[in-house]
Write a protein that holds these residues in place. Structure first.
Motif, PDB file in Angstrom:
ATOM      1  N   GLY A  88       1.324  -5.680   2.430  1.00 54.25           N
ATOM      2  CA  GLY A  88       2.657  -5.697   3.067  1.00 54.25           C
ATOM      3  C   GLY A  88       2.850  -4.150   3.661  1.00 54.25           C
ATOM      4  N   ILE A  89       4.062  -4.067   4.526  1.00 56.32           N
ATOM      5  CA  ILE A  89       4.230  -2.941   5.232  1.00 56.32           C
ATOM      6  C   ILE A  89       5.414  -2.143   4.542  1.00 56.32           C
ATOM      7  N   PHE A  90       5.392  -0.872   4.172  1.00 53.31           N
ATOM      8  CA  PHE A  90       6.388  -0.305   3.605  1.00 53.31           C
ATOM      9  C   PHE A  90       6.797   0.907   4.385  1.00 53.31           C
ATOM     10  N   ALA A  91       7.956   1.593   4.228  1.00 53.66           N
ATOM     11  CA  ALA A  91       8.511   2.795   4.979  1.00 53.66           C
ATOM     12  C   ALA A  91       8.407   4.032   3.787  1.00 53.66           C
ATOM     13  N   PHE A  92       7.635   5.002   4.381  1.00 54.67           N
ATOM     14  CA  PHE A  92       7.494   6.121   3.728  1.00 54.67           C
ATOM     15  C   PHE A  92       8.154   7.396   4.366  1.00 54.67           C
ATOM     16  N   ASP A 133      -2.628  -3.831  -1.030  1.00 50.57           N
ATOM     17  CA  ASP A 133      -1.891  -4.273  -2.117  1.00 50.57           C
ATOM     18  C   ASP A 133      -0.528  -3.515  -2.190  1.00 50.57           C
ATOM     19  N   CYS A 134       0.483  -4.215  -1.802  1.00 55.91           N
ATOM     20  CA  CYS A 134       1.952  -3.727  -1.814  1.00 55.91           C
ATOM     21  C   CYS A 134       2.966  -4.167  -2.770  1.00 55.91           C
ATOM     22  N   SER A 135       2.253  -4.442  -4.084  1.00 54.35           N
ATOM     23  CA  SER A 135       3.003  -4.904  -5.333  1.00 54.35           C
ATOM     24  C   SER A 135       3.748  -3.883  -5.767  1.00 54.35           C
ATOM     25  N   ASP A 136       3.413  -2.568  -5.595  1.00 52.49           N
ATOM     26  CA  ASP A 136       4.244  -1.578  -6.258  1.00 52.49           C
ATOM     27  C   ASP A 136       4.332  -0.374  -4.940  1.00 52.49           C
ATOM     28  N   PRO A 137       5.261  -0.544  -4.116  1.00 56.56           N
ATOM     29  CA  PRO A 137       5.336   0.230  -2.952  1.00 56.56           C
ATOM     30  C   PRO A 137       5.941   1.840  -3.246  1.00 56.56           C
ATOM     31  N   ASP A 138       6.631   2.016  -4.328  1.00 58.67           N
ATOM     32  CA  ASP A 138       7.139   2.861  -4.789  1.00 58.67           C
ATOM     33  C   ASP A 138       6.283   3.794  -5.492  1.00 58.67           C
ATOM     34  N   ALA A 139       5.115   3.193  -6.261  1.00 62.41           N
ATOM     35  CA  ALA A 139       4.180   4.017  -6.954  1.00 62.41           C
ATOM     36  C   ALA A 139       3.155   4.604  -5.745  1.00 62.41           C
ATOM     37  N   THR A 140       3.160   3.761  -4.737  1.00 59.15           N
ATOM     38  CA  THR A 140       2.244   4.371  -3.552  1.00 59.15           C
ATOM     39  C   THR A 140       2.951   5.340  -2.671  1.00 59.15           C
ATOM     40  N   ARG A 141       4.181   5.280  -2.637  1.00 61.43           N
ATOM     41  CA  ARG A 141       4.801   6.149  -1.811  1.00 61.43           C
ATOM     42  C   ARG A 141       4.705   7.773  -2.747  1.00 61.43           C
TER      43      ARG A 141
END
Length: 157
Positions: A88-92, A133-141
């Motif tokens: 997925g794509i997330f906004a940082f 793997d965008c299962s936890d975007p908050d952790a990636t941010r």
């Protein structure tokens, strides 16, 4: 850049005063010049001249560590018989501000396996990142903010 030129001039002045233009004496004069510029840093800048190479080295080491770890994670993901991925794509939200800092962050993210910088918002406050793997975007941010972004700010501000 001005501080480097001042430091070089101080090293040359040291060699002229001591009467020896050997490599050792020039290096010693360069070190004394760096110390002098650190002591009188207020008229000429922030004083980050001496510590900046160490901060840049720390950023490079962090990048190499993240490169190896993410390459390992991607390799383990690929060889598993059942890939349980949620791409997925997330906004940082960006804390870095200058074009150089944003470009460096985006490139570091892109060069790290498993992530790809997709776009920067028009106001340059948001970076859009694709993750394998965008299962936890908050952790990636959090990882990006506490890793690459923080080290970039330490090295270049």
């Amino acid at each position: 850049m001005i501080r480097l030129l001042l430091n070089l001039l101080l090293a040359i002045a040291w060699a002229a005063v001591t009467g020896s233009v050997s490599l050792h004496n020039l290096l010693f004069g360069f070190a004394l010049g760096a110390l002098a510029l650190f002591i009188v840093r207020e008229p000429h800048g922030s004083g980050r001249y001496v510590g900046r190479p160490f901060a840049i080295a720390a950023l490079a080491l962090l990048f190499l560590k993240e490169l190896v770890l993410s390459a390992w994670r991607v390799a383990m993901t690929v060889i598993r018989p059942r890939m349980d991925l949620k791409p997925g794509i997330f906004a940082f939200p960006l804390t870095v501000e200058s074009d150089f800092e944003i470009t460096l962050l985006a490139n570091m993210i892109t060069l790290t396996p498993g992530t790809l910088s997709v776009d920067v918002s028009d106001d340059r406050r948001t970076l859009f990142v694709h993750a394998l793997d965008c299962s936890d975007p908050d952790a990636t941010r959090r990882d990006i903010a506490n890793g690459f972004e923080r080290k970039i700010m330490e090295a270049f501000r």
